[in-house]
Design a protein around this motif. Structure first.
Motif, mmCIF file in Angstrom:
data_model
loop_
_atom_site.group_PDB
_atom_site.id
_atom_site.type_symbol
_atom_site.label_atom_id
_atom_site.label_comp_id
_atom_site.label_asym_id
_atom_site.label_seq_id
_atom_site.Cartn_x
_atom_site.Cartn_y
_atom_site.Cartn_z
ATOM 1 N N THR A 194 -40.764 -63.138 -10.818
ATOM 2 C CA THR A 194 -41.824 -63.853 -11.544
ATOM 3 C C THR A 194 -41.796 -63.550 -13.036
ATOM 4 O O THR A 194 -42.286 -64.354 -13.841
ATOM 5 C CB THR A 194 -43.208 -63.480 -10.981
ATOM 6 N N LEU A 195 -41.224 -62.408 -13.426
ATOM 7 C CA LEU A 195 -41.159 -62.045 -14.843
ATOM 8 C C LEU A 195 -40.138 -62.891 -15.613
ATOM 9 O O LEU A 195 -40.069 -62.814 -16.835
ATOM 10 C CB LEU A 195 -40.812 -60.559 -15.000
ATOM 11 N N PHE A 196 -39.356 -63.694 -14.879
ATOM 12 C CA PHE A 196 -38.323 -64.501 -15.535
ATOM 13 C C PHE A 196 -38.728 -65.975 -15.674
ATOM 14 O O PHE A 196 -37.929 -66.782 -16.133
ATOM 15 C CB PHE A 196 -37.002 -64.403 -14.758
ATOM 16 N N ASN A 231 -29.388 -68.108 -19.533
ATOM 17 C CA ASN A 231 -28.477 -66.958 -19.589
ATOM 18 C C ASN A 231 -29.132 -65.719 -19.000
ATOM 19 O O ASN A 231 -28.509 -64.949 -18.265
ATOM 20 C CB ASN A 231 -28.063 -66.678 -21.034
ATOM 21 N N MET A 232 -30.408 -65.543 -19.340
ATOM 22 C CA MET A 232 -31.159 -64.393 -18.821
ATOM 23 C C MET A 232 -31.240 -64.444 -17.305
ATOM 24 O O MET A 232 -30.906 -63.470 -16.603
ATOM 25 C CB MET A 232 -32.578 -64.429 -19.395
ATOM 26 N N VAL A 233 -31.685 -65.538 -16.786
ATOM 27 C CA VAL A 233 -31.892 -65.668 -15.343
ATOM 28 C C VAL A 233 -30.574 -65.502 -14.591
ATOM 29 O O VAL A 233 -30.502 -64.772 -13.585
ATOM 30 C CB VAL A 233 -32.524 -67.037 -15.013
ATOM 31 N N PHE A 261 -31.199 -58.461 -10.054
ATOM 32 C CA PHE A 261 -32.469 -58.246 -10.750
ATOM 33 C C PHE A 261 -32.763 -56.766 -11.015
ATOM 34 O O PHE A 261 -33.929 -56.347 -11.068
ATOM 35 C CB PHE A 261 -33.627 -58.896 -9.973
ATOM 36 N N GLU A 262 -31.710 -55.986 -11.207
ATOM 37 C CA GLU A 262 -31.888 -54.557 -11.505
ATOM 38 C C GLU A 262 -31.920 -54.337 -13.022
ATOM 39 O O GLU A 262 -31.334 -55.089 -13.793
ATOM 40 C CB GLU A 262 -30.752 -53.743 -10.894
ATOM 41 N N THR A 263 -32.619 -53.284 -13.430
ATOM 42 C CA THR A 263 -32.675 -52.933 -14.857
ATOM 43 C C THR A 263 -31.283 -52.506 -15.339
ATOM 44 O O THR A 263 -30.499 -51.915 -14.581
ATOM 45 C CB THR A 263 -33.677 -51.800 -15.103
ATOM 46 N N ILE A 264 -30.985 -52.792 -16.608
ATOM 47 C CA ILE A 264 -29.622 -52.567 -17.117
ATOM 48 C C ILE A 264 -29.563 -51.740 -18.396
ATOM 49 O O ILE A 264 -28.474 -51.374 -18.844
ATOM 50 C CB ILE A 264 -28.929 -53.920 -17.377
ATOM 51 N N TRP A 265 -30.720 -51.407 -18.981
ATOM 52 C CA TRP A 265 -30.714 -50.753 -20.302
ATOM 53 C C TRP A 265 -31.132 -49.289 -20.231
ATOM 54 O O TRP A 265 -31.663 -48.748 -21.199
ATOM 55 C CB TRP A 265 -31.642 -51.509 -21.258
ATOM 56 N N ASP A 288 -36.707 -53.825 -20.468
ATOM 57 C CA ASP A 288 -35.360 -54.246 -20.088
ATOM 58 C C ASP A 288 -35.148 -55.728 -20.422
ATOM 59 O O ASP A 288 -34.125 -56.112 -21.009
ATOM 60 C CB ASP A 288 -35.150 -54.023 -18.590
ATOM 61 N N ILE A 289 -36.133 -56.519 -20.044
ATOM 62 C CA ILE A 289 -36.055 -57.956 -20.353
ATOM 63 C C ILE A 289 -36.032 -58.181 -21.859
ATOM 64 O O ILE A 289 -35.297 -59.032 -22.373
ATOM 65 C CB ILE A 289 -37.243 -58.700 -19.703
ATOM 66 N N HIS A 290 -36.842 -57.384 -22.574
ATOM 67 C CA HIS A 290 -36.933 -57.509 -24.030
ATOM 68 C C HIS A 290 -35.582 -57.211 -24.692
ATOM 69 O O HIS A 290 -35.138 -57.939 -25.595
ATOM 70 C CB HIS A 290 -38.002 -56.551 -24.548
ATOM 71 N N PHE A 291 -34.906 -56.162 -24.268
ATOM 72 C CA PHE A 291 -33.595 -55.815 -24.837
ATOM 73 C C PHE A 291 -32.570 -56.913 -24.538
ATOM 74 O O PHE A 291 -31.769 -57.276 -25.391
ATOM 75 C CB PHE A 291 -33.115 -54.470 -24.261
ATOM 76 N N THR A 292 -32.607 -57.445 -23.325
ATOM 77 C CA THR A 292 -31.633 -58.477 -22.956
ATOM 78 C C THR A 292 -31.882 -59.774 -23.724
ATOM 79 O O THR A 292 -30.944 -60.405 -24.215
ATOM 80 C CB THR A 292 -31.692 -58.763 -21.445
ATOM 81 N N GLU A 293 -33.141 -60.162 -23.822
ATOM 82 C CA GLU A 293 -33.485 -61.353 -24.600
ATOM 83 C C GLU A 293 -32.992 -61.217 -26.039
ATOM 84 O O GLU A 293 -32.426 -62.160 -26.610
ATOM 85 C CB GLU A 293 -34.997 -61.569 -24.613
#
Length: 447
Positions: A37-39, A45-47, A55-59, A109-114
């Motif tokens: 739901t956070l996506f 590209n993100m999704v 959907f695992e954290t990467i940073w 994590d989402i913020h860094f990837t974005e």
């Protein structure tokens, strides 16, 4: 604000906090699953990236986070405004990573990837999409797999190098990058003084270099529209220069890259839609003698038969093709250089050669008119391996018979728009912004 001190502080703080957490697993040692739901509403590209990563954290690796922050700070050398990126939030999340709640880790994590995808795109293709801004601009789009770059950079702890690698490396880009570093301190917003105007011109044209394909080819024609000149380039050197006439402001010559696929001697001219509607129909409606005086034939599209002017239906003008016979009075002159493009433009001779003496030469309906076109054709034929001399072309021109010479696309054509030209010595020549495009772009760049 001293960004270098901030990043050094971030790294030191991160190292200290990692050493203080020896009693249990820290966030830096854990991987969390992010709720789908956070996506919602996020970039494709993100999704796609997180879908393939389950959907695992990467940073969680501190080095990767700090390298992204460093890359954002250093991006100012590539005409990127670091302050337009969420540096404060990223640095805070980086510094406090082991103290973040699970929910905060996921959001970070989402913020860094974005941020990675956003700055990767800006570094490689620029901040602005000229196709959306101008419509008649065909920018170069490099085939970059940003998801693959992120994946490999995370695995190899090479985020900074990964972003560095996707920046343009061609000579044109690097010359403007050098000028940008010299003339455009990001903190200054002055555009009124002579120095301020130079700063603005360098900035907007540096952005435009990101829209031009890096490999121009071994042989190419370079038409910088504000310069009103065509240069023939062979193996990196200018071997010939011609004056040109470009599209008027209301009918701009499009910016594009292509390759010559034919040269036509004594071309016939089929009137294009814009000229048909705005010029031919009003003039011919007022005076049917227009067709005879311009040696224009009216062809019924359905039957392919010629229609007499007195039988022409002006109210249904799109039912016909309008073809001007070849010859010295033809609007295209006696020679035409074709190259594939969606705008139906080309380079050609003209039946009004006196206008090349004028200083302001934005006068055509969109195509580029070139002075001394037979000289240009002779050199292109030579590159193509065709032994066709200027004298032979002159003879064919006198005969006024249409002759089509197919080419093998060995000579590229680049129609560009640069209002600040930098020579090999680093000297900058400011040109007239003939289509008034600089201010709009500059306002977008500083937002």
């Amino acid at each position: 604000m001293n960004w270098k001190k901030m990043i050094i502080g971030a790294l030191v703080f991160s190292a200290c906090t990692t050493n203080q957490n020896n009693l249990g697993l820290t966030n830096a040692e854990k991987t969390y699953k992010i709720e789908k739901t956070l996506f919602f509403g996020k970039d494709n590209n993100m999704v796609d990236f997180y879908t393939k990563n389950d959907f695992e954290t990467i940073w969680k690796d501190s080095l990767n986070r700090s390298q992204l922050i460093s890359a954002i700070i250093d991006s100012r050398y590539d005409a990127v405004l670091p302050e337009k990126y969420p540096l404060a939030q990223l640095i805070k999340a980086h510094n406090n990573y082991n103290y973040l709640s699970i929910a905060e880790v996921k959001k970070a994590d989402i913020h860094f990837t974005e941020t990675f995808f956003r700055i990767a795109k800006q570094l490689s293709t620029g901040k602005i999409n000229p196709k959306k801004m101008y419509g008649d601009w065909e920018p170069y789009h490099p085939e970059i797999d940003y998801k693959k770059i992120l994946k490999e950079s995370l695995e190899n702890n090479s985020i900074y190098d990964g972003l560095e690698e996707i920046k343009p490396k061609n000579k044109l880009y690097l010359s403007y990058k050098k000028a940008f570093a010299k003339y455009v301190p990001i903190t200054s917003k002055d555009t009124l003084s002579e120095e301020g105007l130079l700063r603005k011109k360098v900035w907007v044209n540096f952005e435009r270099t990101k829209w031009i394909q890096p490999n121009l080819g071994d042989h190419y024609v370079w038409v910088n529209l504000p310069e009103y000149q065509l240069h023939l380039i062979e193996n990196g050197a200018i071997v010939d220069t011609h004056k040109v006439i470009i599209g008027k402001k209301s009918r701009r010559t499009p910016v594009l890259s292509s390759a010559f696929n034919s040269i036509i001697l004594n071309p016939k001219w089929t009137v294009p839609p814009t000229i048909l509607k705005k010029d031919l129909v009003p003039k011919a409606s007022a005076n049917l003698g227009y067709f005879a005086s311009n040696r224009m034939r009216i062809i019924d599209k359905k039957t392919g038969k010629q229609v007499a002017p007195e039988n022409w239906n002006a109210g249904n003008y799109n039912a016909y093709r309008y073809v001007q016979e070849s010859g010295s009075s033809n609007s295209l002159g006696q020679i035409k250089f074709n190259f594939p493009n969606k705008h139906m433009v080309y380079i050609h001779d003209t039946n009004n050669r006196t206008r090349f003496v004028e200083k302001y030469r934005a006068l055509s309906s969109g195509c580029v008119r070139v002075e001394d076109p037979f000289r240009l054709a002779e050199k292109i034929f030579k590159i193509e391996g065709k032994n066709i001399s200027k004298a032979e072309m002159d003879t064919l021109a006198v005969e006024a018979k249409t002759k089509n010479f197919s080419l093998n696309k060995k000579v590229n054509v680049h129609q560009v728009y640069l209002t600040a030209v930098i020579n090999d010595a680093g000297e900058i020549q400011i040109l007239n912004d003939v289509y008034s495009l600089d201010n709009k772009l500059y306002k977008q760049l500083i937002q």
